[in-house]
Write a protein that holds these residues in place. Structure first.
Motif, PDB file in Angstrom:
ATOM      1  N   LYS A   4      90.400  75.183 -10.116  1.00 41.85           N
ATOM      2  CA  LYS A   4      91.775  74.845  -9.735  1.00 41.85           C
ATOM      3  C   LYS A   4      92.643  74.647 -10.977  1.00 41.85           C
ATOM      4  N   ALA A   8      95.768  76.954 -11.864  1.00 42.14           N
ATOM      5  CA  ALA A   8      97.095  76.377 -12.092  1.00 42.14           C
ATOM      6  C   ALA A   8      97.664  76.840 -13.434  1.00 42.14           C
ATOM      7  N   PHE A   9      96.814  76.889 -14.457  1.00 40.20           N
ATOM      8  CA  PHE A   9      97.260  77.329 -15.782  1.00 40.20           C
ATOM      9  C   PHE A   9      97.713  78.785 -15.752  1.00 40.20           C
ATOM     10  N   GLY A  11      98.579  80.536 -13.089  1.00 43.82           N
ATOM     11  CA  GLY A  11      99.762  80.626 -12.232  1.00 43.82           C
ATOM     12  C   GLY A  11     101.023  80.209 -12.951  1.00 43.82           C
ATOM     13  N   ASP A  12     100.929  79.168 -13.783  1.00 43.47           N
ATOM     14  CA  ASP A  12     102.080  78.718 -14.560  1.00 43.47           C
ATOM     15  C   ASP A  12     102.511  79.781 -15.562  1.00 43.47           C
ATOM     16  N   LYS A  13     101.567  80.405 -16.240  1.00 43.94           N
ATOM     17  CA  LYS A  13     101.887  81.454 -17.219  1.00 43.94           C
ATOM     18  C   LYS A  13     102.507  82.678 -16.546  1.00 43.94           C
ATOM     19  N   GLY A  23     107.716  77.065 -12.913  1.00 47.54           N
ATOM     20  CA  GLY A  23     106.403  76.747 -13.449  1.00 47.54           C
ATOM     21  C   GLY A  23     105.536  75.991 -12.466  1.00 47.54           C
ATOM     22  N   ALA A  24     106.105  74.980 -11.796  1.00 51.29           N
ATOM     23  CA  ALA A  24     105.330  74.188 -10.839  1.00 51.29           C
ATOM     24  C   ALA A  24     104.943  75.031  -9.625  1.00 51.29           C
ATOM     25  N   ALA A  27     102.118  77.244 -10.636  1.00 50.14           N
ATOM     26  CA  ALA A  27     100.870  76.500 -10.728  1.00 50.14           C
ATOM     27  C   ALA A  27     100.282  76.272  -9.337  1.00 50.14           C
ATOM     28  N   GLY A  30      98.821  79.456  -8.100  1.00 59.04           N
ATOM     29  CA  GLY A  30      97.554  79.729  -8.775  1.00 59.04           C
ATOM     30  C   GLY A  30      96.405  78.958  -8.153  1.00 59.04           C
ATOM     31  N   VAL A  31      96.653  77.703  -7.792  1.00 57.10           N
ATOM     32  CA  VAL A  31      95.611  76.901  -7.143  1.00 57.10           C
ATOM     33  C   VAL A  31      95.269  77.486  -5.779  1.00 57.10           C
TER      34      VAL A  31
END
Length: 89
Positions: A4, A8-9, A11-13, A23-24, A27, A30-31
């Motif tokens: 996770k 999240a990392f 997904g943020d990128k 960004g949020a 993330a 991504g999770v």
């Protein structure tokens, strides 16, 4: 838990490179994506990847057609609006 955090990392990128997604939000996506991928079967993952590839190719082909027609439209001279004969110099 580690999956996770990595999701999240990543997904943020990805969100930073994509317009319209913060960004949020990236993330969180991504999770969710890592959780969904973990629960999918192998044939479903292959079908999802193949479908994404086909959609990308279709989008690229349509963009290429649009750019080619735009380039052809700019090279043409506008139609003559006057019916009078051209002046001879």
């Amino acid at each position: 838990m580690i999956g996770k955090i990595i999701g999240a990392f990543v997904g943020d990128k990805v969100a930073k490179q994509t317009s319209g997604v913060g960004g949020a939000t990236g993330a969180a996506l991504g999770v969710v994506a890592s959780t969904v991928l973990r629960r999918m079967s192998l044939p479903a993952m292959i079908a999802l990847g193949a479908g994404g590839y086909v959609v990308k190719k279709l989008i690229d082909k349509n963009e290429q057609k649009k750019s080619a027609t735009a380039a052809n439209d700019t090279d043409q001279t506008p139609p003559a609006t006057s019916k009078a004969p051209a002046a001879v110099a």
